[in-house]
Scaffold this motif. Sequence first.
Motif, mmCIF file in Angstrom:
data_model
loop_
_atom_site.group_PDB
_atom_site.id
_atom_site.type_symbol
_atom_site.label_atom_id
_atom_site.label_comp_id
_atom_site.label_asym_id
_atom_site.label_seq_id
_atom_site.Cartn_x
_atom_site.Cartn_y
_atom_site.Cartn_z
ATOM 1 N N ALA A 256 36.790 -14.567 32.019
ATOM 2 C CA ALA A 256 36.320 -14.054 30.967
ATOM 3 C C ALA A 256 35.789 -12.595 31.143
ATOM 4 O O ALA A 256 34.992 -11.981 30.327
ATOM 5 C CB ALA A 256 35.597 -14.894 29.858
ATOM 6 N N ASP A 257 35.698 -12.106 32.547
ATOM 7 C CA ASP A 257 35.182 -10.978 32.821
ATOM 8 C C ASP A 257 36.226 -9.829 33.459
ATOM 9 O O ASP A 257 35.878 -9.123 34.220
ATOM 10 C CB ASP A 257 34.064 -11.143 34.115
ATOM 11 N N GLU A 258 37.538 -10.136 33.120
ATOM 12 C CA GLU A 258 38.462 -9.254 33.723
ATOM 13 C C GLU A 258 38.803 -8.119 32.657
ATOM 14 O O GLU A 258 38.596 -8.290 31.246
ATOM 15 C CB GLU A 258 39.925 -9.875 33.757
ATOM 16 N N VAL A 259 39.444 -6.945 33.129
ATOM 17 C CA VAL A 259 39.711 -5.814 32.037
ATOM 18 C C VAL A 259 41.098 -5.319 32.542
ATOM 19 O O VAL A 259 41.440 -5.712 33.794
ATOM 20 C CB VAL A 259 38.575 -4.549 32.409
ATOM 21 N N GLY A 260 41.593 -4.705 31.559
ATOM 22 C CA GLY A 260 43.169 -4.069 31.876
ATOM 23 C C GLY A 260 42.785 -2.648 31.585
ATOM 24 O O GLY A 260 42.089 -2.314 30.647
ATOM 25 N N CYS A 261 43.588 -1.935 32.351
ATOM 26 C CA CYS A 261 43.516 -0.497 32.058
ATOM 27 C C CYS A 261 44.728 0.174 31.475
ATOM 28 O O CYS A 261 45.908 -0.280 32.069
ATOM 29 C CB CYS A 261 43.058 0.386 33.298
ATOM 30 N N PHE A 262 44.787 1.133 30.545
ATOM 31 C CA PHE A 262 46.037 1.699 29.785
ATOM 32 C C PHE A 262 45.556 3.010 29.658
ATOM 33 O O PHE A 262 44.450 3.433 29.561
ATOM 34 C CB PHE A 262 46.432 1.043 28.571
ATOM 35 N N GLU A 263 46.682 3.780 29.240
ATOM 36 C CA GLU A 263 46.645 5.145 28.942
ATOM 37 C C GLU A 263 47.552 5.489 27.866
ATOM 38 O O GLU A 263 48.874 5.030 27.779
ATOM 39 C CB GLU A 263 46.959 6.099 30.142
ATOM 40 N N MET A 264 47.010 6.119 26.799
ATOM 41 C CA MET A 264 47.772 6.505 25.583
ATOM 42 C C MET A 264 48.298 7.513 25.705
ATOM 43 O O MET A 264 47.825 8.843 26.084
ATOM 44 C CB MET A 264 46.826 6.572 24.395
ATOM 45 N N THR A 265 49.785 7.512 25.560
ATOM 46 C CA THR A 265 50.886 8.920 25.346
ATOM 47 C C THR A 265 51.681 9.018 24.414
ATOM 48 O O THR A 265 51.538 8.219 23.477
ATOM 49 C CB THR A 265 51.634 8.839 26.934
ATOM 50 N N ASP A 266 52.348 10.212 24.550
ATOM 51 C CA ASP A 266 53.209 10.324 23.166
ATOM 52 C C ASP A 266 54.280 9.237 23.189
ATOM 53 O O ASP A 266 54.915 9.016 22.070
ATOM 54 C CB ASP A 266 53.719 11.724 23.308
ATOM 55 N N THR A 293 30.075 7.289 42.170
ATOM 56 C CA THR A 293 29.681 5.956 42.316
ATOM 57 C C THR A 293 30.755 4.902 42.227
ATOM 58 O O THR A 293 31.860 5.353 41.571
ATOM 59 C CB THR A 293 28.448 5.681 41.472
ATOM 60 N N VAL A 294 30.476 3.787 42.383
ATOM 61 C CA VAL A 294 31.545 2.758 42.349
ATOM 62 C C VAL A 294 31.120 1.604 41.279
ATOM 63 O O VAL A 294 29.894 1.134 41.497
ATOM 64 C CB VAL A 294 32.015 1.942 43.550
ATOM 65 N N THR A 295 31.234 1.534 40.327
ATOM 66 C CA THR A 295 31.018 0.530 39.091
ATOM 67 C C THR A 295 32.053 -0.674 38.997
ATOM 68 O O THR A 295 33.109 -0.537 39.577
ATOM 69 C CB THR A 295 30.865 1.090 37.754
ATOM 70 N N MET A 296 31.391 -1.562 38.428
ATOM 71 C CA MET A 296 32.507 -2.825 38.450
ATOM 72 C C MET A 296 32.562 -3.061 36.918
ATOM 73 O O MET A 296 31.904 -3.281 36.132
ATOM 74 C CB MET A 296 31.641 -3.971 38.823
ATOM 75 N N GLU A 297 33.932 -3.228 36.717
ATOM 76 C CA GLU A 297 34.419 -3.398 35.242
ATOM 77 C C GLU A 297 34.964 -4.834 35.286
ATOM 78 O O GLU A 297 36.231 -4.931 35.855
ATOM 79 C CB GLU A 297 35.331 -2.279 34.670
ATOM 80 N N GLY A 298 34.216 -5.814 35.058
ATOM 81 C CA GLY A 298 34.784 -7.125 35.205
ATOM 82 C C GLY A 298 34.946 -7.333 36.967
ATOM 83 O O GLY A 298 33.804 -7.307 37.441
ATOM 84 N N ARG A 299 36.013 -7.619 37.313
ATOM 85 C CA ARG A 299 36.099 -7.793 38.703
ATOM 86 C C ARG A 299 36.724 -6.636 39.290
ATOM 87 O O ARG A 299 37.138 -6.764 40.621
ATOM 88 C CB ARG A 299 36.922 -9.197 39.126
#
Length: 472
Positions: A256-266, A293-299
């Motif tokens: 319950a601490d994972e994140v997924g990264c996306f980018e909105m394009t045309d 710096t290095v932050t933690m987004e989930g794992r």
Amino acid sequence: MAKKTSDGWVCTECGWTTAKWVGRCGECQTWGSVVEKGAPKLTDVPSHVPTARAVRIGDVSEQAADRHLTGIGELDRVLGGGLVPGVVVLLAGEPGVGKSTLLLDVAAKWAQAGRRTLYVTGEESAAQVRLRAGRTGALADELYLAAETDLGTVLGHIEQTNPSLMVLDSVQTIGTTATDGSPGGVSQVREVTGALVRVAKQRGMAVVIVGHVTKDGSIAGPRTMEHLVDVVLAFEGDRHSGFRMVRATKNRYGPADEVGCFEMTDAGIIEVPDPSGLFTSDNADPQPGTCVTVTMEGRRPLLSEVQALVAPSATEKYPRRTTHGVENGRVAMILAVLERKAGLPLSSRDVYVSTVGGAKVTDPSADLAIAVAVASGSIDRNFPTRVVALGEVGLAGDLRRVPGLERRVGEAARLGFDLAVVPRNSREAHSKAPTMHGLHVVEVSTVAEALGVLNLARRRRPTASEEDRQRA
């Protein structure tokens, strides 16, 4: 004000009960959600013969819960490896963030794998969804589309098409005549969600429900809706930036601490498997007033660059403190620490602190990077090498330990950084080498010591006696 009755009162959001009317729920703190309700009556419930006998947990087959990939790696990462048959997922986010675009792509990829999919839209017409599918390439033979706002009709479509995945966009637009209230109301949302959960479990069908959010960013509707579903995902992003992030806040089948990264394009939403470069500038050499710096987004470790500008104030009595992407309160505390513990004259100067790429940095480990950026901007001096700074700043000017240091330093080394300034005793006892992952590591105890290592300490003006000795 309502008078006390023998019927009792209940909160429509969380089910909390009270003997008298109150304006605010004592459990979930929601205003105006306490309504009168008849007191529950104790009745004898007859027993029924179960349709299936209880079995030992070790005898239950795991094959019935095999995961199926959605075809979008970043979403599968957040879900814990894909969708489990019968799972109910709630995806919530602000208007325009891209929820419908993402789920239409999920439905198309699921259907392209030969699995029947039903996409139910209550906010758009079928023609509008078809136009968006054509623009983003989300077309498939096994993808069925229905524009409905009645729960009974939606259940009828499920009976006819027999899908393995259904997407409902959104739960606030679906209503049923079996419950009082208008679509989007507390009772309606609870009934619709409960019905879809029952159907999903009975048929082994994965269901993804789109939900709205309130002004403060929480999921609209009763709190019980989040308890009914198996997975709760938050779709976040700044409308002025193309970066989007899916964060799991509840997951019965994975972390319950994972994140997924996306980018909105045309052309729609695309995955960003390596998002660190989005939040740092393209300058090969460090500039005054910047620090990474290095932050933690989930794992997941993410590099973020902090920029600071220190300028003379037009009104020294009331200098400006402007922040973007970082918490204003933490910046004010760091400025006070720099003034008292590092001797930087900031009380009469304007200070502007911002992040690169629209990133929102809330990790306390970014405190040291903010302090270094402000100090560098104050004396207009940069570093001799590419540096990452990690550490939470205390009011005494001390630096506190950073969790997950190994992964943070490894990510910085992968992207070509040379030096990491970290709090003392952050590393494990068996790992005291001067380098980690090929990156030189310097441990410091205070903010002033960190500034001294980076040659950013404010030079003290020599006294008269010291000047006389120097001349002699």
